[in-house]
Design a protein around this motif. Structure first.
Motif, PDB file in Angstrom:
ATOM      1  N   SER A  27      -2.933   9.071  -9.060  1.00 19.27           N
ATOM      2  CA  SER A  27      -4.262   8.735  -8.737  1.00 19.27           C
ATOM      3  C   SER A  27      -5.183   7.308  -8.844  1.00 19.27           C
ATOM      4  O   SER A  27      -4.872   6.772 -10.045  1.00 19.27           O
ATOM      5  CB  SER A  27      -5.338   9.881  -9.560  1.00 19.27           C
ATOM      6  OG  SER A  27      -6.728   9.490  -9.453  1.00 19.27           O
TER       7      SER A  27
ATOM      8  N   VAL B  98       1.215   4.618  -2.404  1.00 15.19           N
ATOM      9  CA  VAL B  98       0.906   5.898  -1.801  1.00 15.19           C
ATOM     10  C   VAL B  98       1.883   6.743  -2.195  1.00 15.19           C
ATOM     11  O   VAL B  98       1.937   7.980  -2.797  1.00 15.19           O
ATOM     12  CB  VAL B  98       0.781   5.840  -0.242  1.00 15.19           C
ATOM     13  CG1 VAL B  98       0.885   7.434   0.373  1.00 15.19           C
ATOM     14  CG2 VAL B  98      -0.495   5.222   0.021  1.00 15.19           C
ATOM     15  N   ARG B  99       3.419   6.281  -2.001  1.00 25.08           N
ATOM     16  CA  ARG B  99       4.609   7.061  -2.480  1.00 25.08           C
ATOM     17  C   ARG B  99       4.689   7.604  -3.878  1.00 25.08           C
ATOM     18  O   ARG B  99       5.266   8.397  -4.112  1.00 25.08           O
ATOM     19  CB  ARG B  99       5.836   6.102  -1.971  1.00 25.08           C
ATOM     20  CG  ARG B  99       6.153   6.120  -0.539  1.00 25.08           C
ATOM     21  CD  ARG B  99       7.766   5.522  -0.227  1.00 25.08           C
ATOM     22  NE  ARG B  99       7.460   4.493  -0.999  1.00 25.08           N
ATOM     23  CZ  ARG B  99       8.655   3.745  -0.797  1.00 25.08           C
ATOM     24  NH1 ARG B  99       9.408   3.871  -0.090  1.00 25.08           N
ATOM     25  NH2 ARG B  99       8.547   2.430  -1.626  1.00 25.08           N
TER      26      ARG B  99
ATOM     27  N   MET C  52       0.826  -1.143   0.057  1.00 24.13           N
ATOM     28  CA  MET C  52      -0.048   0.145   0.019  1.00 24.13           C
ATOM     29  C   MET C  52       0.800   1.338  -0.021  1.00 24.13           C
ATOM     30  O   MET C  52       0.417   2.299  -0.704  1.00 24.13           O
ATOM     31  CB  MET C  52      -0.696   0.052   1.325  1.00 24.13           C
ATOM     32  CG  MET C  52      -2.257   0.764   1.166  1.00 24.13           C
ATOM     33  SD  MET C  52      -3.056   0.544   2.654  1.00 24.13           S
ATOM     34  CE  MET C  52      -3.458  -1.265   3.031  1.00 24.13           C
ATOM     35  N   ASN C  53       1.890   1.036   0.964  1.00 24.63           N
ATOM     36  CA  ASN C  53       2.714   2.389   0.819  1.00 24.63           C
ATOM     37  C   ASN C  53       3.605   2.552  -0.493  1.00 24.63           C
ATOM     38  O   ASN C  53       3.931   3.978  -0.674  1.00 24.63           O
ATOM     39  CB  ASN C  53       3.727   2.177   1.968  1.00 24.63           C
ATOM     40  CG  ASN C  53       4.671   3.346   2.341  1.00 24.63           C
ATOM     41  OD1 ASN C  53       4.237   4.498   2.383  1.00 24.63           O
ATOM     42  ND2 ASN C  53       5.903   3.217   2.507  1.00 24.63           N
TER      43      ASN C  53
ATOM     44  N   GLY D 249       2.201   8.451  -5.478  1.00 22.87           N
ATOM     45  CA  GLY D 249       1.490   9.802  -5.822  1.00 22.87           C
ATOM     46  C   GLY D 249       0.567   9.800  -6.986  1.00 22.87           C
ATOM     47  O   GLY D 249       0.285  10.961  -7.302  1.00 22.87           O
TER      48      GLY D 249
END
Length: 409
Positions: free
Chosen positions: A355, A350-351, A346-347, A353
């Protein structure tokens, strides 16, 4: 601290090397205990794999290689479907994927690797690795896999082990923070002893010195196809590990000895491990944490740790003792472990960036997750694609075929 081995005494080398093995020990033996492999073989192959790695990288990187968590779920699935020997054949092939990637990196650099495996593919594949076996963790934690432990006792043991691991991971200081898994297992095991649910028969029957239960690989297409795509996520993670240890020691290991050499060392270590019946090897973040804390930047410490691991592998009673750890104790820790692997994935997303509601990314991530976790499979018999391998291939194909989205779409 100096890295000149001539100025360092043997007691210091042995003590620091032993500490590095201690830090890695809990996670190292956890993988074989969860997958049904022999912990003594895992100790042996971690030691041999680390020596192979340092031979190829010429003792330039202070890392220790041991059992890879990314392969827990695939090994469990593969052993259930194809047996241990065929699983080892698949793992040897996965190691050769690392070797192939290392040679491609040597010839072409790393840009192609990031294009083939962007975060939108790697992130959800890592999440699948963590979540696909979540039901197994829960069934172990609730005592379903234990014959002599009821639900109430199992929940008490698993949650106590989990809570100690959580507390050490979040609130621990110094060396304690590096060994939360070992702390959780130790407390869970102590409680199981007090409850009288530990069977010491295997320890009594084991010899003090014995040869580990090595398993030779055999080669089956289904097992090989099942395992090869799993190598993708750890190979990408390896780059991150090299950057992490480089930032600690203030050296650029991607240039010297070079990413192609470290990947080659990791791949050959994994192939060597499978040759003896051990789990795949990977660079250990726990040991990187210990290096950060102790400033022990000398790669020779890792060589000492590797030799100690090989020696311990031949202590028969140690291997038997590790196998007496009750299922619920391991299950409680697995709930956190598998979840944390999913969070790493998940990270990664997220990193990046990007959409995730953009149509292209939504399609790629959604299908990787549902195909990987939901049990989708293509083919049958010797050529069945399912789980992580199917998820990875679907993600790579979609990322390659779907057009890139323009800004603002």
């Amino acid at each position: 601290m100096t890295t000149n081995t001539a100025q360092e005494s043997w007691p210091k080398l042995l003590l620091t090397g032993g500490q590095m093995l201690f830090v890695a020990f809990g996670a190292l033996v956890l993988v074989p205990l969860l997958t049904g492999l022999d912990p003594s073989v895992a100790l042996f192959t971690a030691g041999v794999g680390t020596l192979v790695f340092h031979g190829i990288t010429r003792q330039t990187v202070p890392v220790f290689l041991a059992s890879s968590f990314a392969f827990i779920a695939p090994i469990q699935g593969s052993i259930a479907s194809f047996g241990v020997s065929a699983t080892m054949g698949g793992l040897m092939a996965a190691g050769l994927v690392y070797v192939a990637i290392s040679q491609a990196v040597r010839l072409k650099g790393t840009a192609w690797l990031h294009r083939l495996l962007p975060p939108v593919v790697v992130g959800p594949v890592i999440m699948v690795i963590g979540l696909a076996l979540a039901p197994v963790a829960v069934s172990m934690a609730t005592g379903e896999t234990s014959d002599n432990i009821g639900y109430g006792a199992a929940i008490f043991l698993s949650m106590a082990s989990l809570m100690v691991t959580l507390v050490l991971a979040v609130f621990g200081r110094g060396l304690l923070r590096l060994v939360p898994i070992m702390g959780g297992i130790a407390v869970g095991y102590l409680l199981a002893l007090l409850m009288g649910v530990v069977d010491f028969t295997p320890v009594r029957e084991a010899a003090w010195l014995s040869v580990p239960n090595f398993t030779a690989p055999s080669f089956h297409w289904a097992a090989i196809l099942f395992m090869i795509p799993v190598a993708i996520a750890p190979a990408v993670e390896h780059i991150g590990d090299m950057v992490a240890i480089g930032s600690v020691t203030r050296k650029n290991y991607l240039e010297k000895p070079g990413l192609h050499r470290t990947l080659l060392g990791d791949g050959l270590a994994t192939t060597t491990a499978a040759l003896f019946g051990g789990p795949p090897n990977t660079t250990y973040s726990e040991v990187t944490g210990a290096v950060t804390l102790t400033k022990a930047f000398n790669p020779k410490y890792m060589v000492i740790a590797a030799v100690l691991a090989i020696v311990l592998a031949f202590v028969g009673k140690l291997g038997a003792l590790l196998q007496t750890i009750p299922g619920p104790v391991m299950g409680g820790i697995m709930t956190l472990l598998f979840g944390s692997i999913a969070v790493v994935g998940m990270n990664t997303l997220v990193r990046a960036g990007q959409s995730l509601t953009a149509a292209r990314n939504l399609v790629v991530v959604s299908l990787i997750l549902v195909f990987g976790i939901g049990g989708m499979q293509f083919g049958g018999g010797q050529f069945t694609l399912q789980g992580v391998s199917l998820a990875a291939l679907v993600g790579i194909a979609l990322n390659w075929l779907l057009p890139a989205e323009k800004e603002g779409e």
